[in-house]
Write a protein that holds these residues in place. Structure first.
Motif, PDB file in Angstrom:
ATOM      1  N   TYR A  76       0.819  -1.220   0.000  1.00 11.39           N
ATOM      2  CA  TYR A  76       0.000   0.000   0.000  1.00 11.39           C
ATOM      3  C   TYR A  76       0.849   1.265   0.000  1.00 11.39           C
ATOM      4  CZ  TYR A  76      -3.513  -3.423   1.391  1.00 11.39           C
ATOM      5  OH  TYR A  76      -4.339  -4.530   1.446  1.00 11.39           O
ATOM      6  N   ASP A  77       2.171   1.123  -0.033  1.00  8.74           N
ATOM      7  CA  ASP A  77       3.048   2.291  -0.019  1.00  8.74           C
ATOM      8  C   ASP A  77       3.016   2.981  -1.382  1.00  8.74           C
ATOM      9  OD1 ASP A  77       3.796   1.858   2.604  1.00  8.74           O
ATOM     10  OD2 ASP A  77       5.510   0.600   2.044  1.00  8.74           O
ATOM     11  N   SER A  78       2.489   4.186  -1.397  1.00  7.39           N
ATOM     12  CA  SER A  78       2.358   4.909  -2.661  1.00  7.39           C
ATOM     13  C   SER A  78       3.658   5.578  -3.093  1.00  7.39           C
ATOM     14  CB  SER A  78       1.254   5.972  -2.549  1.00  7.39           C
ATOM     15  OG  SER A  78       1.558   6.894  -1.511  1.00  7.39           O
ATOM     16  N   PHE A  79       4.620   5.699  -2.186  1.00  5.18           N
ATOM     17  CA  PHE A  79       5.865   6.388  -2.518  1.00  5.18           C
ATOM     18  C   PHE A  79       6.837   5.492  -3.285  1.00  5.18           C
ATOM     19  CE2 PHE A  79       6.701   4.230   1.462  1.00  5.18           C
ATOM     20  CZ  PHE A  79       7.972   3.716   1.275  1.00  5.18           C
ATOM     21  N   ILE A  80       6.586   4.193  -3.312  1.00  7.34           N
ATOM     22  CA  ILE A  80       7.503   3.269  -3.980  1.00  7.34           C
ATOM     23  C   ILE A  80       7.487   3.543  -5.483  1.00  7.34           C
ATOM     24  CG2 ILE A  80       7.994   0.846  -4.483  1.00  7.34           C
ATOM     25  CD1 ILE A  80       6.768   0.111  -1.832  1.00  7.34           C
ATOM     26  N   PRO A  81       8.646   3.738  -6.101  1.00  6.67           N
ATOM     27  CA  PRO A  81       8.674   4.027  -7.543  1.00  6.67           C
ATOM     28  C   PRO A  81       8.244   2.831  -8.381  1.00  6.67           C
ATOM     29  CG  PRO A  81      10.899   3.760  -6.664  1.00  6.67           C
ATOM     30  CD  PRO A  81       9.989   3.774  -5.483  1.00  6.67           C
ATOM     31  N   HIS A  82       7.862   3.120  -9.604  1.00  9.44           N
ATOM     32  CA  HIS A  82       7.319   2.083 -10.480  1.00  9.44           C
ATOM     33  C   HIS A  82       8.328   0.968 -10.755  1.00  9.44           C
ATOM     34  CE1 HIS A  82       3.735   4.427 -11.058  1.00  9.44           C
ATOM     35  NE2 HIS A  82       4.397   5.439 -11.591  1.00  9.44           N
ATOM     36  N   GLU A  83       9.612   1.308 -10.838  1.00 16.67           N
ATOM     37  CA  GLU A  83      10.594   0.278 -11.160  1.00 16.67           C
ATOM     38  C   GLU A  83      10.727  -0.760 -10.058  1.00 16.67           C
ATOM     39  OE1 GLU A  83      13.023   3.924  -9.751  1.00 16.67           O
ATOM     40  OE2 GLU A  83      11.208   3.491 -10.903  1.00 16.67           O
ATOM     41  N   ILE A  84      10.467  -0.363  -8.815  1.00 16.89           N
ATOM     42  CA  ILE A  84      10.514  -1.329  -7.721  1.00 16.89           C
ATOM     43  C   ILE A  84       9.278  -2.208  -7.731  1.00 16.89           C
ATOM     44  CG2 ILE A  84      10.446  -1.554  -5.204  1.00 16.89           C
ATOM     45  CD1 ILE A  84      12.380   0.718  -4.985  1.00 16.89           C
ATOM     46  N   TYR A  85       8.111  -1.609  -7.967  1.00 24.79           N
ATOM     47  CA  TYR A  85       6.894  -2.406  -8.115  1.00 24.79           C
ATOM     48  C   TYR A  85       7.045  -3.417  -9.254  1.00 24.79           C
ATOM     49  CZ  TYR A  85       3.689  -0.061  -4.867  1.00 24.79           C
ATOM     50  OH  TYR A  85       3.043   0.393  -3.743  1.00 24.79           O
ATOM     51  N   ALA A  86       7.603  -2.962 -10.378  1.00 30.88           N
ATOM     52  CA  ALA A  86       7.792  -3.844 -11.530  1.00 30.88           C
ATOM     53  C   ALA A  86       8.737  -4.992 -11.186  1.00 30.88           C
ATOM     54  CB  ALA A  86       8.328  -3.047 -12.716  1.00 30.88           C
ATOM     55  N   ALA A  87       9.801  -4.679 -10.444  1.00 31.74           N
ATOM     56  CA  ALA A  87      10.761  -5.712 -10.061  1.00 31.74           C
ATOM     57  C   ALA A  87      10.110  -6.765  -9.172  1.00 31.74           C
ATOM     58  CB  ALA A  87      11.959  -5.078  -9.346  1.00 31.74           C
ATOM     59  N   GLN A  88       9.267  -6.337  -8.241  1.00 35.78           N
ATOM     60  CA  GLN A  88       8.594  -7.285  -7.366  1.00 35.78           C
ATOM     61  C   GLN A  88       7.755  -8.279  -8.161  1.00 35.78           C
ATOM     62  OE1 GLN A  88       6.379  -4.778  -4.696  1.00 35.78           O
ATOM     63  NE2 GLN A  88       8.130  -4.327  -3.392  1.00 35.78           N
ATOM     64  N   GLY A  89       6.935  -7.758  -9.066  1.00 37.78           N
ATOM     65  CA  GLY A  89       6.040  -8.629  -9.818  1.00 37.78           C
ATOM     66  C   GLY A  89       6.756  -9.460 -10.865  1.00 37.78           C
ATOM     67  N   LEU A  90       7.643  -8.831 -11.638  1.00 35.96           N
ATOM     68  CA  LEU A  90       8.281  -9.532 -12.739  1.00 35.96           C
ATOM     69  C   LEU A  90       9.258 -10.601 -12.265  1.00 35.96           C
ATOM     70  CD1 LEU A  90       8.890  -6.600 -15.249  1.00 35.96           C
ATOM     71  CD2 LEU A  90       7.271  -8.491 -15.474  1.00 35.96           C
ATOM     72  N   LEU A  91       9.940 -10.360 -11.160  1.00 32.31           N
ATOM     73  CA  LEU A  91      10.867 -11.376 -10.665  1.00 32.31           C
ATOM     74  C   LEU A  91      10.124 -12.580 -10.101  1.00 32.31           C
ATOM     75  CD1 LEU A  91      13.706  -9.244  -9.057  1.00 32.31           C
ATOM     76  CD2 LEU A  91      13.804 -10.635 -11.119  1.00 32.31           C
TER      77      LEU A  91
END
Length: 209
Positions: A76-91
């Motif tokens: 729920y952290d909105s400050f996390i940049p998109h590249e970190i969100y992408a890394a979580q899901g894609l990995l």
């Protein structure tokens, strides 16, 4: 058997690549931040991963920890940049797809070394395994490249006060997870290429029609 040496190498490379992909997920050193204020971040260095951020502190900044402070990211952290969100899901996807690729290759190699001569029990599994390896490699390549781009452009992250992190570092560099991920990409793509190069021997193929 003589026609599947590259596929055996593909299995070995794919296994190592899958392991490195999994290792890169757990390494917190994706982005290494250098900060000027060492009041709380005593070493002047903080490690930003895809699941948490950590640094060394000699102050009592978290219950039970007096030296290393880590704060895990929340979905729920909105400050996390998109590249970190992408890394979580894609990995996570890469780890699962890579495992399927290994399973398909194991089935094909098992049939080869057990002397099974049916083309439909060998070639399709090598094909599927190769496609899974390549897809997994691309899933690792995207977050690794994206985060490396963020590092080279010294992009900031608006951490909340509870993280005890500045919004931007004085400088930052790529952590250990980036080269580990790059090696994983190379190995997975190579294993996929080797698996897709399999050609069923024509002499055996004509006896199984």
């Amino acid at each position: 058997v003589s026609a599947s040496h590259l596929q055996l190498a593909a299995f070995a490379l794919g296994t190592i690549g899958w392991i490195l992909c999994t290792v890169s997920m757990g390494i917190v050193e994706w982005r290494v931040w250098h900060v000027n204020n060492t009041t709380i971040i005593s070493s002047g260095i903080a490690w930003v991963g895809i699941w948490k951020v950590c640094f060394i502190s000699y102050l009592h900044v978290s219950p039970g920890y007096r030296e290393q402070f880590c704060h895990k990211f929340s979905g729920y952290d909105s400050f996390i940049p998109h590249e970190i969100y992408a890394a979580q899901g894609l990995l996570l996807i890469a780890m699962f797809i890579g495992l399927l690729g290994l399973a398909a290759t194991i089935i094909a190699l098992r049939n080869v070394y057990m002397g099974i001569t049916h083309k439909t029990l060998i070639a399709p599994f090598f094909l599927v395994g190769g496609l899974f390896y390549i897809f997994a490699g691309l899933c690792v390549l995207i977050p690794v490249s994206w985060n490396f781009y963020s590092v080279t452009h010294n992009q900031s992250i608006a951490f909340p006060p509870s993280y005890y992190m500045p919004s931007s570092p004085a400088a930052q560099e790529a952590g250990a997870a980036i080269p580990v991920g790059i090696v994983a990409v190379i190995l997975l793509l190579l294993s996929g290429t080797f698996s897709l190069s399999y050609r069923f021997p024509m002499t055996t193929d004509t006896t199984t029609k």
